[in-house]
Write a protein that holds these residues in place. Structure first.
Motif, PDB file in Angstrom:
ATOM      1  N   GLU A   5       0.861  -1.187   0.000  1.00 36.57           N
ATOM      2  CA  GLU A   5       0.000   0.000   0.000  1.00 36.57           C
ATOM      3  C   GLU A   5       0.891   1.229   0.000  1.00 36.57           C
ATOM      4  O   GLU A   5       1.853   1.311   0.770  1.00 36.57           O
ATOM      5  CB  GLU A   5      -0.904   0.019   1.248  1.00 36.57           C
ATOM      6  CG  GLU A   5      -1.775   1.288   1.281  1.00 36.57           C
ATOM      7  CD  GLU A   5      -2.720   1.387   2.486  1.00 36.57           C
ATOM      8  OE1 GLU A   5      -2.730   0.482   3.320  1.00 36.57           O
ATOM      9  OE2 GLU A   5      -3.450   2.394   2.554  1.00 36.57           O
TER      10      GLU A   5
ATOM     11  N   ARG B 221       3.847  10.600   2.546  1.00 35.54           N
ATOM     12  CA  ARG B 221       4.577  11.221   3.649  1.00 35.54           C
ATOM     13  C   ARG B 221       4.941  12.646   3.263  1.00 35.54           C
ATOM     14  O   ARG B 221       5.308  12.906   2.119  1.00 35.54           O
ATOM     15  CB  ARG B 221       5.876  10.446   3.951  1.00 35.54           C
ATOM     16  CG  ARG B 221       5.620   9.007   4.426  1.00 35.54           C
ATOM     17  CD  ARG B 221       5.005   9.011   5.809  1.00 35.54           C
ATOM     18  NE  ARG B 221       4.634   7.698   6.299  1.00 35.54           N
ATOM     19  CZ  ARG B 221       3.384   7.219   6.337  1.00 35.54           C
ATOM     20  NH1 ARG B 221       2.372   7.943   5.878  1.00 35.54           N
ATOM     21  NH2 ARG B 221       3.130   6.039   6.843  1.00 35.54           N
TER      22      ARG B 221
ATOM     23  N   SER C  16       1.703  14.292   9.759  1.00 35.94           N
ATOM     24  CA  SER C  16       0.946  13.061   9.484  1.00 35.94           C
ATOM     25  C   SER C  16      -0.101  13.277   8.391  1.00 35.94           C
ATOM     26  O   SER C  16      -0.792  14.306   8.378  1.00 35.94           O
ATOM     27  CB  SER C  16       0.261  12.609  10.765  1.00 35.94           C
ATOM     28  OG  SER C  16      -0.800  11.745  10.452  1.00 35.94           O
ATOM     29  N   PRO C  17      -0.260  12.261   7.499  1.00 32.51           N
ATOM     30  CA  PRO C  17      -1.312  12.389   6.478  1.00 32.51           C
ATOM     31  C   PRO C  17      -2.691  12.529   7.110  1.00 32.51           C
ATOM     32  O   PRO C  17      -3.565  13.179   6.556  1.00 32.51           O
ATOM     33  CB  PRO C  17      -1.207  11.100   5.674  1.00 32.51           C
ATOM     34  CG  PRO C  17      -0.294  10.211   6.414  1.00 32.51           C
ATOM     35  CD  PRO C  17       0.513  11.035   7.358  1.00 32.51           C
TER      36      PRO C  17
ATOM     37  N   SER D 264      -9.004   9.784  -2.263  1.00 31.84           N
ATOM     38  CA  SER D 264      -9.893  10.477  -1.320  1.00 31.84           C
ATOM     39  C   SER D 264     -11.242  10.739  -1.992  1.00 31.84           C
ATOM     40  O   SER D 264     -11.343  10.764  -3.226  1.00 31.84           O
ATOM     41  CB  SER D 264      -9.244  11.775  -0.866  1.00 31.84           C
ATOM     42  OG  SER D 264      -9.600  12.794  -1.736  1.00 31.84           O
TER      43      SER D 264
ATOM     44  N   ASP E 124     -11.612   0.354   1.821  1.00 32.55           N
ATOM     45  CA  ASP E 124     -10.807   0.572   3.016  1.00 32.55           C
ATOM     46  C   ASP E 124     -11.713   0.792   4.227  1.00 32.55           C
ATOM     47  O   ASP E 124     -12.891   1.115   4.066  1.00 32.55           O
ATOM     48  CB  ASP E 124     -10.018   1.871   2.766  1.00 32.55           C
ATOM     49  CG  ASP E 124      -8.720   1.902   3.503  1.00 32.55           C
ATOM     50  OD1 ASP E 124      -8.443   0.944   4.225  1.00 32.55           O
ATOM     51  OD2 ASP E 124      -7.989   2.886   3.355  1.00 32.55           O
TER      52      ASP E 124
ATOM     53  N   GLU F   7      -6.405  -5.001   8.189  1.00 30.41           N
ATOM     54  CA  GLU F   7      -5.344  -4.000   8.330  1.00 30.41           C
ATOM     55  C   GLU F   7      -4.985  -3.810   9.797  1.00 30.41           C
ATOM     56  O   GLU F   7      -5.761  -4.153  10.679  1.00 30.41           O
ATOM     57  CB  GLU F   7      -5.697  -2.659   7.700  1.00 30.41           C
ATOM     58  CG  GLU F   7      -7.129  -2.295   7.599  1.00 30.41           C
ATOM     59  CD  GLU F   7      -7.374  -0.926   6.990  1.00 30.41           C
ATOM     60  OE1 GLU F   7      -6.594  -0.512   6.135  1.00 30.41           O
ATOM     61  OE2 GLU F   7      -8.352  -0.297   7.380  1.00 30.41           O
ATOM     62  N   GLY F   8      -3.787  -3.294  10.028  1.00 28.92           N
ATOM     63  CA  GLY F   8      -3.363  -3.001  11.399  1.00 28.92           C
ATOM     64  C   GLY F   8      -3.082  -4.241  12.229  1.00 28.92           C
ATOM     65  O   GLY F   8      -3.275  -4.235  13.437  1.00 28.92           O
TER      66      GLY F   8
HETATM   67  N1  LIG Z   1      -6.192  10.124   0.098  1.00 31.64           N
HETATM   68  C1  LIG Z   1      -5.042   9.670   0.576  1.00 31.64           C
HETATM   69  N2  LIG Z   1      -4.971   9.293   1.871  1.00 31.64           N
HETATM   70  C2  LIG Z   1      -3.785   8.840   2.328  1.00 31.64           C
HETATM   71  C3  LIG Z   1      -2.637   8.764   1.517  1.00 31.64           C
HETATM   72  N3  LIG Z   1      -1.609   8.290   2.273  1.00 31.64           N
HETATM   73  C4  LIG Z   1      -2.109   8.075   3.499  1.00 31.64           C
HETATM   74  N4  LIG Z   1      -3.415   8.403   3.533  1.00 31.64           N
HETATM   75  C5  LIG Z   1      -4.348   8.260   4.647  1.00 31.64           C
HETATM   76  O1  LIG Z   1      -3.906   8.950   5.776  1.00 31.64           O
HETATM   77  C6  LIG Z   1      -4.269   8.219   6.955  1.00 31.64           C
HETATM   78  C7  LIG Z   1      -3.076   8.003   7.871  1.00 31.64           C
HETATM   79  O2  LIG Z   1      -2.118   7.226   7.173  1.00 31.64           O
HETATM   80  P1  LIG Z   1      -0.758   6.766   7.825  1.00 31.64           P
HETATM   81  O3  LIG Z   1      -0.364   7.685   8.917  1.00 31.64           O
HETATM   82  O4  LIG Z   1       0.145   6.528   6.680  1.00 31.64           O
HETATM   83  O5  LIG Z   1      -1.147   5.388   8.546  1.00 31.64           O
HETATM   84  C8  LIG Z   1      -1.278   4.198   7.781  1.00 31.64           C
HETATM   85  C9  LIG Z   1      -0.379   3.106   8.326  1.00 31.64           C
HETATM   86  O6  LIG Z   1       0.877   3.578   8.686  1.00 31.64           O
HETATM   87  C10 LIG Z   1      -1.173   2.649   9.524  1.00 31.64           C
HETATM   88  N5  LIG Z   1      -0.871   1.278   9.877  1.00 31.64           N
HETATM   89  C11 LIG Z   1      -0.537   0.249   9.089  1.00 31.64           C
HETATM   90  N6  LIG Z   1      -0.331  -0.860   9.823  1.00 31.64           N
HETATM   91  C12 LIG Z   1      -0.573  -0.527  11.088  1.00 31.64           C
HETATM   92  C13 LIG Z   1      -0.532  -1.243  12.317  1.00 31.64           C
HETATM   93  O7  LIG Z   1      -0.228  -2.446  12.370  1.00 31.64           O
HETATM   94  N7  LIG Z   1      -0.843  -0.540  13.455  1.00 31.64           N
HETATM   95  C14 LIG Z   1      -1.185   0.799  13.415  1.00 31.64           C
HETATM   96  N8  LIG Z   1      -1.461   1.406  14.566  1.00 31.64           N
HETATM   97  N9  LIG Z   1      -1.229   1.500  12.263  1.00 31.64           N
HETATM   98  C15 LIG Z   1      -0.924   0.853  11.134  1.00 31.64           C
HETATM   99  O8  LIG Z   1      -2.517   2.688   9.086  1.00 31.64           O
HETATM  100  C16 LIG Z   1      -2.664   3.652   8.043  1.00 31.64           C
HETATM  101  C17 LIG Z   1      -3.182   2.933   6.805  1.00 31.64           C
HETATM  102  O9  LIG Z   1      -4.532   3.171   6.775  1.00 31.64           O
HETATM  103  P2  LIG Z   1      -5.434   2.697   5.536  1.00 31.64           P
HETATM  104  O10 LIG Z   1      -5.212   3.635   4.419  1.00 31.64           O
HETATM  105  O11 LIG Z   1      -6.792   2.797   6.123  1.00 31.64           O
HETATM  106  O12 LIG Z   1      -5.026   1.306   5.152  1.00 31.64           O
HETATM  107  C18 LIG Z   1      -4.873   6.897   6.499  1.00 31.64           C
HETATM  108  O13 LIG Z   1      -6.283   6.998   6.572  1.00 31.64           O
HETATM  109  C19 LIG Z   1      -4.438   6.803   5.065  1.00 31.64           C
HETATM  110  O14 LIG Z   1      -5.399   6.130   4.276  1.00 31.64           O
HETATM  111  C20 LIG Z   1      -2.746   9.160   0.150  1.00 31.64           C
HETATM  112  O15 LIG Z   1      -1.801   9.096  -0.636  1.00 31.64           O
HETATM  113  N10 LIG Z   1      -3.976   9.613  -0.274  1.00 31.64           N
END
Ligand SMILES: Nc1nc2c(ncn2[C@@H]2O[C@H](COP(=O)(O)O[C@H]3[C@@H](O)[C@H](n4cnc5c(=O)[nH]c(N)nc54)O[C@@H]3COP(=O)(O)O)[C@@H](O)[C@H]2O)c(=O)[nH]1
Length: 711
Positions: free
Chosen positions: A481, A485, A495-496, A542, A602, A658-659
């Motif tokens: 994914e 950043r 942070s995004p 988005s 998502d 996820e997560g």
């Molecule tokens: N439209 C767009 N949205 C974007 C883009 N890039 C990121 N985002 C959205 O920002 C939200 C925060 O993202 P981020 O800080 O990058 O966090 C991601 C992961 O780092 C985090 N993650 C993944 N694994 C784990 C885990 O095991 N534990 C934990 N606590 N966090 C974890 O989750 C976020 C991934 O979320 P998702 O997208 O829902 O899969 C986030 O909503 C992003 O979607 C962009 O380019 N465009």
């Protein structure tokens, strides 16, 4: 003649080599440098070579004068600089702060710095060591939270709880215990022998039983005691030994209850002192106690808490027109709805009348408070049926945040929440309002982000990190994914979760989203050119981007300019997005699928999907939201996870969790047939180069991590 005191060069080289080997194995990174007298930033001139293995930075990178201050978390930088500014007056200082490691993001380090050499040009010359203390801090935080929870339970317990040492002296006592002994202040009893309160005819038996308790045996018995005023009373006690870390009994826990007075007025009075009779919620006094505890914890753990003051908008009308009995039921229903919106760690109290208070803890950002307040406003405004009357209730909420400079104590915090609540009423009711100082801060921060975001693309401040996604059955990486950043030139990483909403509301998301698509596709071709097997990349789109008529052009553009096979691109949409205006969504999704692009949903489980629509959407995959994975060990989280997995299986869609952070979560997901997983358990998001190395050298490690047996 050779100088006998001179050490041969070969020996020096051998010593250096041995030192280097030792340093490589050391968990501490050593450095020397100087402190900039203006900013107190550290400028490194030498650093041990294990920096690379431990943090992902090369020693030569660390020599850039701004390197250190760029990696320190922006929220910690000022505190740390103020702390180290005292070097000179003191010979050594240590500080703990978050520091950005190249591959793993922020980790807590302990920086132990010493003044060694005389000042040069007013600069303090220092030597020091960095140690990664993240695990220790996490354990401390967990222990602290547990301790707080236990303390809270004990403090609000209706039964007396005492801890006595091996000599029978009282070392801890809760308010109910003080009540039993008719004392107001713990200082009156701490240090006293418990025997002091035991009636003479029971003292012998007390000694015998105390010996049994200290030898490790749980003991239950009834004693006659005299309280501090000499009043006799019979208490029922349960004694259990408390063991220290070495398994030795150092103290005894005694739970005591007044067996003669349990149902009398004093007991009732004690209940009333802490709880609201109508709703069973904590009252204002207990709320204040908990607020003090939460404030202390927030200071220690450097986290935020929100304090909310809630007032119903139309309660008096209901009471006047439908009567007090209906009014009481309405209050009970509203209390239950507010409690339903909060988490176990939060506190909901009724202050009296139609006023309530909420303490929200464990917050990640200011937005969490806004989300909770909004959820309460929405939930309370849903119609309530009482005795065939459909009541449309509403609530206004004032929110303050702690710690912020403007509030020094709990009363001030609550007063400001109250002021904000009145502002919400003036603005039209049925809404929430932040206390103005916070509001200003949030507005200012948002304005700064908006201004800087406009420059970010041309200043080349964006980058993409990628997080591997794995097949649970085989452990193979099936894609990554792309996560955006932003390293803002002056303030460092943002942070995004904070800047994407600003980009959306200003329309900047179109240009940024286009950049993300282009960059993600470019990276896929770079990996292919480096000889990796094809890697599918998932890109977040988005809602604003999705609704824009240029979406398809933008995707085709990215695919054509990079030459990436459309099947290697996956578009991630949120569940709430697809459910809005379903017909338009379906036609856009069909066109995406015709292009060959994959579509996943998502945050699945958070957006109230309509099943009838879901079957019509051409979707390949649903992603179980990380909040449910986090709660998978609880009955509700497990039920939702099972339902989403079954739903995916029934609708012939793949399900990705996820997560995923623990083997327990992975074991649950595997057992219930979830297909794919992503999370910190396997890998944090990493830059493209690091992913390339991971997929070239460590694919097998990832696979093994997936196959590791659950324990
Ligand atoms: N439209 C767009 N949205 C974007 C883009 N890039 C990121 N985002 C959205 O920002 C939200 C925060 O993202 P981020 O800080 O990058 O966090 C991601 C992961 O780092 C985090 N993650 C993944 N694994 C784990 C885990 O095991 N534990 C934990 N606590 N966090 C974890 O989750 C976020 C991934 O979320 P998702 O997208 O829902 O899969 C986030 O909503 C992003 O979607 C962009 O380019 N465009």
């Amino acid at each position: 003649m050779p100088d006998s005191t001179q050490v041969p060069e070969t020996r020096i080289a051998a010593d250096f080599s041995q030192l280097d080997t030792l340093l490589q194995a050391s968990p501490a990174v050593l450095y020397s440098g100087s402190q900039n007298p203006g900013t107190q930033s550290l400028e490194v001139d030498w650093v041990s070579s294990n920096l690379w293995a431990l943090t992902g930075y090369r020693p030569q990178e660390a020599r850039d004068p701004s390197w250190w201050s760029q990696q320190v978390h922006p929220d910690d930088l000022e505190r740390v600089q103020v702390s180290f500014a005292r070097l000179g007056k003191r010979r050594e200082i240590y500080a703990e702060y978050r520091f950005r490691f190249r591959n793993t993001g922020y980790r807590w380090i302990r920086d132990h710095r010493r003044v060694c050499d005389p000042e040069v040009d007013g600069r303090c010359q220092v030597k020091g060591a960095w140690l990664d203390v993240t695990e220790r801090r996490e354990i401390q935080t967990r222990l602290h939270e547990r301790e707080q929870l236990l303390r809270r339970l004990v403090e609000t317990d209706m039964e007396g709880v005492l801890v006595v040492d091996a000599e029978g002296r009282i070392i801890e006592i809760n308010p109910a215990g003080l009540g039993l002994l008719s004392c107001r202040d713990a200082n009156e009893v701490i240090g006293n022998s418990l025997m002091h309160y035991v009636a003479p005819h029971h003292q012998k038996r007390f000694v015998l039983l105390a010996r049994r308790a200290v030898s490790g045996e749980p003991v239950n018995y009834e004693f006659d005691i005299h309280d501090a005023r000499g009043e006799p009373m019979r208490v029922e006690t349960r004694c259990s030994p408390l063991f220290d870390a070495h398994g030795q009994i150092r103290s005894v826990l005694i739970v005591a209850r007044d067996s003669s007075r349990r149902s009398d007025a004093a007991y009732q009075a004690q209940y009333l002192a802490h709880y609201d009779m109508l709703t069973g919620l904590p009252n204002r006094a207990l709320f204040r106690d908990r607020l003090l505890q939460s404030m202390a914890q927030a200071r220690r753990s450097e986290t935020l808490i929100a304090v909310m003051f809630l007032d119903m908008d139309n309660f008096k009308d209901v009471n006047d027109t439908l009567g007090h009995a209906v009014g009481d039921r309405l209050l009970r229903e509203v209390s239950a709805r507010i409690v339903g919106c909060t988490r176990e760690t939060d506190t909901v109290a009724r202050f009296g009348g139609d006023e309530f208070g909420v303490i929200q803890t464990s917050m990640h950002s200011v937005e969490d408070a806004a989300e909770l307040a909004e959820r309460i406003v929405d939930t309370v405004s849903q119609p309530i049926i009482i005795d065939n009357h459909e009541i449309h209730s509403a609530i206004s909420i004032g929110v303050t945040l702690y710690p912020f400079d403007d509030h020094h104590n709990a009363d001030e915090l609550l007063k400001n929440a109250d002021l904000a609540m009145y502002k919400a009423k003036r603005e039209g009711r049925n809404r929430f309002q932040f206390y103005v100082a916070e509001l200003n801060r949030i507005v200012q921060r948002r304005a700064t982000i908006e201004r800087d975001l406009r420059l970010a693309l041309q200043r080349d401040e964006f980058s993409l990190h990628f997080q591997p996604q794995l097949c649970i059955e085989t452990g193979q990486v099936i894609g990554v994914e792309a996560l955006l950043r932003w390293n803002q030139r002056e303030r460092g990483p943002i942070s995004p979760a904070e800047f994407i909403p600003v980009a959306e509301s200003t329309g900047l998301i179109m240009d940024i989203g286009q950049w993300v698509l282009q960059e993600a596709c470019r990276q896929v071709t770079e990996w292919q050119a480096a000889g990796l097997p094809p890697v599918r990349v998932a890109v977040n789109i988005s809602p604003v981007q999705f609704r824009h008529r240029q979406l398809l052009d933008s995707i085709m553009n990215a695919l054509q300019s990079s030459g990436v096979d459309p099947q290697l691109l996956e578009i991630e949409l949120t569940e709430s997005l697809i459910m809005r205006d379903a017909d338009t969504t379906i036609s856009t999704l069909r066109r995406l699928r015709e292009l060959g692009v994959e579509v996943s949903v998502d945050d699945f489980g958070t957006g109230y999907s309509s099943l009838s629509y879901l079957t019509r959407f051409p979707i390949n995959k649903i992603k179980l939201d990380q909040s449910f994975v986090r709660d998978i060990h609880k009955p509700d989280g497990a039920a939702i996870a099972r339902t989403v997995i079954t739903l995916g299986q029934t609708l012939d869609m793949r399900v990705m969790a996820e997560g995923v952070e623990t083997y327990e979560q992975l074991a649950f997901l595997r057992e219930h047939g979830c297909h794919e997983a992503q999370g910190f358990l396997f890998s944090r998001p990493m830059p493209g180069g690091a992913i390339q190395r991971l997929l070239t050298d460590s694919r097998e490690d990832l696979r093994l991590r997936m196959l590791e047996p659950a324990f």
